[in-house]
Write an enzyme that holds these catalytic residues in place. Structure first.
Site, short mmCIF file in Angstrom:
data_model
loop_
_atom_site.label_atom_id
_atom_site.label_comp_id
_atom_site.label_asym_id
_atom_site.label_seq_id
_atom_site.Cartn_x
_atom_site.Cartn_y
_atom_site.Cartn_z
N CYS A 2 -41.58 -10.35 -14.47
CA CYS A 2 -42.80 -10.22 -13.66
C CYS A 2 -43.95 -9.82 -14.56
O CYS A 2 -43.78 -9.58 -15.75
CB CYS A 2 -42.59 -9.13 -12.62
SG CYS A 2 -41.11 -9.35 -11.65
N ARG A 27 -45.85 -15.44 -15.77
CA ARG A 27 -44.64 -14.60 -15.79
C ARG A 27 -43.96 -14.59 -14.42
O ARG A 27 -42.82 -14.13 -14.32
CB ARG A 27 -44.97 -13.16 -16.18
CG ARG A 27 -45.61 -13.02 -17.55
CD ARG A 27 -45.93 -11.57 -17.86
NE ARG A 27 -44.71 -10.80 -17.94
CZ ARG A 27 -43.99 -10.67 -19.06
NH1 ARG A 27 -44.38 -11.28 -20.15
NH2 ARG A 27 -42.87 -9.97 -19.06
N TRP A 77 -41.65 -12.26 -10.17
CA TRP A 77 -40.66 -13.31 -10.37
C TRP A 77 -39.37 -12.70 -9.88
O TRP A 77 -38.73 -11.90 -10.54
CB TRP A 77 -40.55 -13.69 -11.85
CG TRP A 77 -39.56 -14.77 -12.08
CD1 TRP A 77 -38.29 -14.66 -12.53
CD2 TRP A 77 -39.77 -16.17 -11.86
NE1 TRP A 77 -37.69 -15.88 -12.61
CE2 TRP A 77 -38.58 -16.83 -12.20
CE3 TRP A 77 -40.85 -16.92 -11.43
CZ2 TRP A 77 -38.42 -18.20 -12.09
CZ3 TRP A 77 -40.71 -18.28 -11.32
CH2 TRP A 77 -39.52 -18.91 -11.66
N ASN A 103 -41.44 -4.25 -14.04
CA ASN A 103 -40.93 -5.51 -14.61
C ASN A 103 -39.62 -5.17 -15.31
O ASN A 103 -39.56 -4.25 -16.11
CB ASN A 103 -41.90 -6.10 -15.62
CG ASN A 103 -41.24 -7.26 -16.38
OD1 ASN A 103 -40.45 -8.00 -15.83
ND2 ASN A 103 -41.52 -7.34 -17.68
N GLY A 104 -38.56 -5.88 -14.98
CA GLY A 104 -37.25 -5.61 -15.57
C GLY A 104 -36.18 -5.56 -14.49
O GLY A 104 -36.39 -6.07 -13.38
N GLU A 487 -28.34 -32.68 -26.05
CA GLU A 487 -29.55 -31.92 -25.67
C GLU A 487 -30.64 -32.04 -26.74
O GLU A 487 -31.80 -32.23 -26.43
CB GLU A 487 -29.19 -30.45 -25.42
CG GLU A 487 -30.32 -29.52 -25.09
CD GLU A 487 -31.17 -29.92 -23.89
OE1 GLU A 487 -32.29 -29.39 -23.77
OE2 GLU A 487 -30.74 -30.80 -23.11
N LYS A 491 -34.38 -33.59 -26.15
CA LYS A 491 -35.62 -32.86 -26.47
C LYS A 491 -36.57 -33.76 -27.27
O LYS A 491 -37.75 -33.85 -27.00
CB LYS A 491 -35.32 -31.57 -27.25
CG LYS A 491 -34.66 -30.49 -26.39
CD LYS A 491 -35.63 -29.72 -25.59
CE LYS A 491 -35.66 -29.87 -24.09
NZ LYS A 491 -34.62 -30.22 -23.26
N GLU A 494 -37.93 -36.48 -24.97
CA GLU A 494 -38.84 -35.97 -23.92
C GLU A 494 -40.25 -35.73 -24.45
O GLU A 494 -41.24 -36.08 -23.81
CB GLU A 494 -38.32 -34.63 -23.38
CG GLU A 494 -37.24 -34.71 -22.33
CD GLU A 494 -36.75 -33.31 -21.94
OE1 GLU A 494 -36.71 -33.01 -20.73
OE2 GLU A 494 -36.41 -32.53 -22.84
N HIS A 510 -17.11 -46.01 -33.89
CA HIS A 510 -16.80 -47.02 -32.86
C HIS A 510 -18.08 -47.69 -32.35
O HIS A 510 -18.15 -48.14 -31.21
CB HIS A 510 -16.04 -46.36 -31.69
CG HIS A 510 -14.78 -45.70 -32.15
ND1 HIS A 510 -13.69 -46.38 -32.64
CD2 HIS A 510 -14.48 -44.37 -32.22
CE1 HIS A 510 -12.75 -45.52 -32.99
NE2 HIS A 510 -13.20 -44.30 -32.76
N LYS A 611 -41.71 -31.23 -14.19
CA LYS A 611 -40.85 -30.07 -14.40
C LYS A 611 -39.69 -30.06 -13.42
O LYS A 611 -38.58 -29.65 -13.75
CB LYS A 611 -41.66 -28.78 -14.26
CG LYS A 611 -40.88 -27.52 -14.54
CD LYS A 611 -40.42 -27.50 -15.99
CE LYS A 611 -39.37 -26.48 -16.30
NZ LYS A 611 -38.69 -26.73 -17.58
C1 BG6 Z 1 -36.48 -32.72 -15.18
C2 BG6 Z 1 -37.03 -31.70 -16.17
O1 BG6 Z 1 -37.48 -33.13 -14.32
O2 BG6 Z 1 -35.43 -32.15 -14.40
C3 BG6 Z 1 -35.91 -31.29 -17.08
O3 BG6 Z 1 -38.08 -32.30 -16.92
C4 BG6 Z 1 -34.76 -30.72 -16.25
O4 BG6 Z 1 -36.36 -30.33 -17.99
C5 BG6 Z 1 -34.32 -31.67 -15.14
O5 BG6 Z 1 -33.68 -30.44 -17.09
C6 BG6 Z 1 -33.42 -30.94 -14.15
O6 BG6 Z 1 -34.18 -29.92 -13.53
P1 BG6 Z 1 -33.53 -28.62 -12.86
O7 BG6 Z 1 -34.71 -27.81 -12.43
O8 BG6 Z 1 -32.69 -29.07 -11.71
O9 BG6 Z 1 -32.72 -27.94 -13.91
#
Ligand code: BG6
Length: 616
Positions: A2, A27, A77, A103-104, A487, A491, A494, A510, A611
């Protein structure tokens, strides 16, 4: 995670505090609140659900303007108690003479709350925080010495906290306490500020005092004192040279870089309310006999998710299957949602989601629930749709993740899977005491290990210009690090728009090996573990075809004979194999970040992505 704020001085406190809270909204933004000390010495509190604008309009539209020069504020949060007006901070004591923002996480709050209720205190919220004003209320009945009462209060608290406290009475005073959560102080001309982060007050002063753990500051109108327990101490005032935009990201160029650097704290907060290091125990809030017996008896588990969360699910499979005799399937939610699949009643689905709003994952949950399966979700947002739809939820405490590309949510999800796998193994007696306690010990030092890893690979920016020239990459890992390779490749795709594929090292010959030449670099994860020789073999297969190699290894021998094996090599701290994904993903996050930054990409909001995908 938070945001808390305190202000005492000569300017209208409500305006200053609301403005400061807006700067900390990254936050947490599920509810906000403010307490002001009126000219009559009373405490006036307002709180509202949602973003700070809601609180602001409540105060200004309803003409609830109060002239005050002293107050505290909070943007939340949620970790304990769903986002609501009641659970919003500040929280007060029975007589509303004490108001607290926090916060914590206060780990032992349930026990403290029980004792306080037995003593006649009445509680309004479900939060851990509300125990603080009630404990202080009791001590202030025994002494007028604020410092003594605050010291006695925090003596009772276990966990992490940054607190700002105001007391009713004629002489305005704000008490700040720091232990385990960030708290900084701003020194203005005729005023003082307290905040979780510098951006809150940077437009008023750039004179900052960094408070350390176990320090208490008492702010008065024109003076302040800082204490460590009862001992008065002096602290240096630092001049901060950030502009406002930089401040929003706490001096980092992008939220993604900030969130990469926040991983040690995010993982620490995620572990804090689940592991009792004294008793060497793992517990999950709200787990009841029904889920415990299912985890004891089930023979298979299905994990579902999307994107980065799906990669965390793959590592979850590896951990649960390595530590127990449970069979685990991992399925993309967008596929599982439409698959004809016989789902046995009482089977267990684990759904992983940072946002808690991803449509495909939510629909799989609804599908499984309709067939009486049990649903456990791993989520980062309290009160979001997926936890609401699930029977049980384990929360990661990564705090808000702003950047579209997920980083700290991933490492906290894998941390939860490791805790869950150990928990199931304990319940099924498939891990012996010694090993279990050893993993708990490693868990304790995990935040420090991540700190070291970040420091060891921070100079990744040096190789970015050279590496940004290529348009294809192969990421290779074996065993538990295969999903980490996936992953890392994701990254890079993306945020830099460079094509990359993650592959298990043993699969390379293969097919993908055909791609390798001097224009197709490979990123290789080579921890010193049981698969070392095999992975080393793959490294040589690539080198013998003049492929460029970026190598991440914990093997100092290789590190010393650089040119023989790789073009770029980074030494990664050695650790137990179950912890490797949380460690090895960090340099891959930094690699993609610096390549994208060198290319000038819009790192926090990459093209075509969101997101959280809440629609199909
Ligand atoms: C995508 C995000 O839209 O959804 C990724 O850009 C994320 O970063 C993926 O991993 C899954 O989202 P969530 O919120 O279900 O983990």
């Amino acid at each position: 995670m938070c945001g808390i704020v305190g202000y005492i001085g000569v300017k209208p406190a409500d305006y200053i505090i609301l403005n400061a809270l807006k700067k900390l909204e990254y936050r947490g933004y599920d509810s906000a609140g403010i307490s002001l000390l009126t000219a009559q010495g009373n405490i006036y509190t307002e709180k509202e659900k949602g973003k700070i604008v809601n609180l602001e309009s409540l105060i200004f539209e309803k003409n609830k303007k109060i002239s005050s020069y002293c107050g505290i504020g909070h943007t939340r949060w949620a970790t304990h108690g769903e986002p609501s007006m009641i659970n919003a901070h500040p929280h007060t004591d029975c007589a509303e003479n004490i108001s607290v923002v926090h916060n914590g996480i206060i780990e032992n709050y349930t026990q403290l709350k029980k004792e306080l209720i037995e003593k006649g205190h009445s509680f309004k919220s479900e939060t851990d925080t509300e125990v603080v004003p009630h404990i202080l209320e009791d001590y202030l009945k025994e002494t007028d010495d604020i410092l003594e009462a605050v010291n006695n209060t925090i003596e009772k608290l276990e966990g992490a906290y940054a607190l700002a406290i105001i007391l009713s009475g004629q002489e305005p005073v704000i008490i700040g306490v720091r232990k385990g959560s960030p708290l900084v102080m701003g020194v203005g001309d005729k005023d003082y500020f307290l905040a979780s982060d510098i951006p809150a007050f940077l437009e008023y002063t750039n004179n900052v005092i960094f408070l350390d753990d176990n320090e208490i500051v008492i702010l008065k109108k024109f003076s302040y004192d800082i204490y460590r327990k009862n001992e008065k101490i002096t602290k240096q005032i630092n001049k901060i040279k950030w502009d406002a935009a930089q401040a929003q990201k706490s001096g980092y160029k992008h939220y993604m870089l900030k969130e990469i650097y926040e991983q040690p704290e995010a993982v620490k907060n995620t572990i804090l309310d689940k592991v009792n290091f004294t008793k060497k125990e793992i517990n999950f809030e709200n787990f009841d006999e029904s889920i415990i017996s299912l985890l004891k008896e089930c023979s298979n588990i299905t994990i579902t998710a999307c994107g980065t969360s799906w990669h965390a699910g793959l590592i979850g499979k590896f951990l649960i299957e390595s530590l127990t005799d449970v069979t685990v399937e991992v399925d993309y939610a967008s596929e599982l949602r439409y698959r004809e699949k016989f789902i046995k009643p009482n089977s267990l689905l684990i759904a992983v989601s940072q946002s808690g709003e991803t449509a495909d994952t939510l629909e799989v949950i609804k599908k499984y629930k309709k067939l009486n399966a049990k649903v456990l979700s791993i989520c980062n947002v309290l009160g979001s749709s997926i936890p609401r739809e699930s029977n049980y939820t384990i929360y990661t405490h990564a705090g808000p993740e702003i950047s579209v590309a997920s980083t700290k949510a991933f490492t906290t999800q894998v941390t939860v899977f490791l805790l869950l796998a150990l928990y199931i193994a304990r319940k099924r007696n498939s891990v012996n005491n010694e090993d279990f306690e050893n993993y708990i010990e490693i868990m304790k030092n995990l935040p420090a290990l991540l700190e070291n890893t970040i420091n060891a690979t921070a100079n990744m920016d040096k190789i970015a210009p050279e590496l940004s020239k290529y348009s294809n990459y192969l990421y290779l890992g074996r065993g538990i690090n295969y999903p980490v390779a996936l992953e890392g490749a994701l990254k890079l795709k993306e945020i830099s728009y460079i094509h990359a594929e993650g592959y298990p090292g043993g699969e390379m010959k293969h097919g993908p090996l055909a791609l390798i030449d001097e224009n197709f670099p490979s990123v290789i994860l080579l921890p010193k573990d049981s698969l070392y020789e095999k992975m080393f073999g793959n490294l040589n297969e690539i080198k013998s075809r003049r492929g460029k190699v970026v190598l991440f290894t914990s093997d100092s021998n290789i590190y010393d004979n650089l040119n023989d094996y790789a073009d770029y090599i980074f030494k990664i701290p050695d650790c137990d194999k179950f912890f490797q994904p949380i460690v090895y993903v960090i340099p891959l996050q930094l690699l993609s970040y610096y390549i994208a930054d060198f290319k000038g990409c819009d790192i926090d909001q990459p093209r075509n992505l969101a997101k959280s995908v809440t629609v199909e």
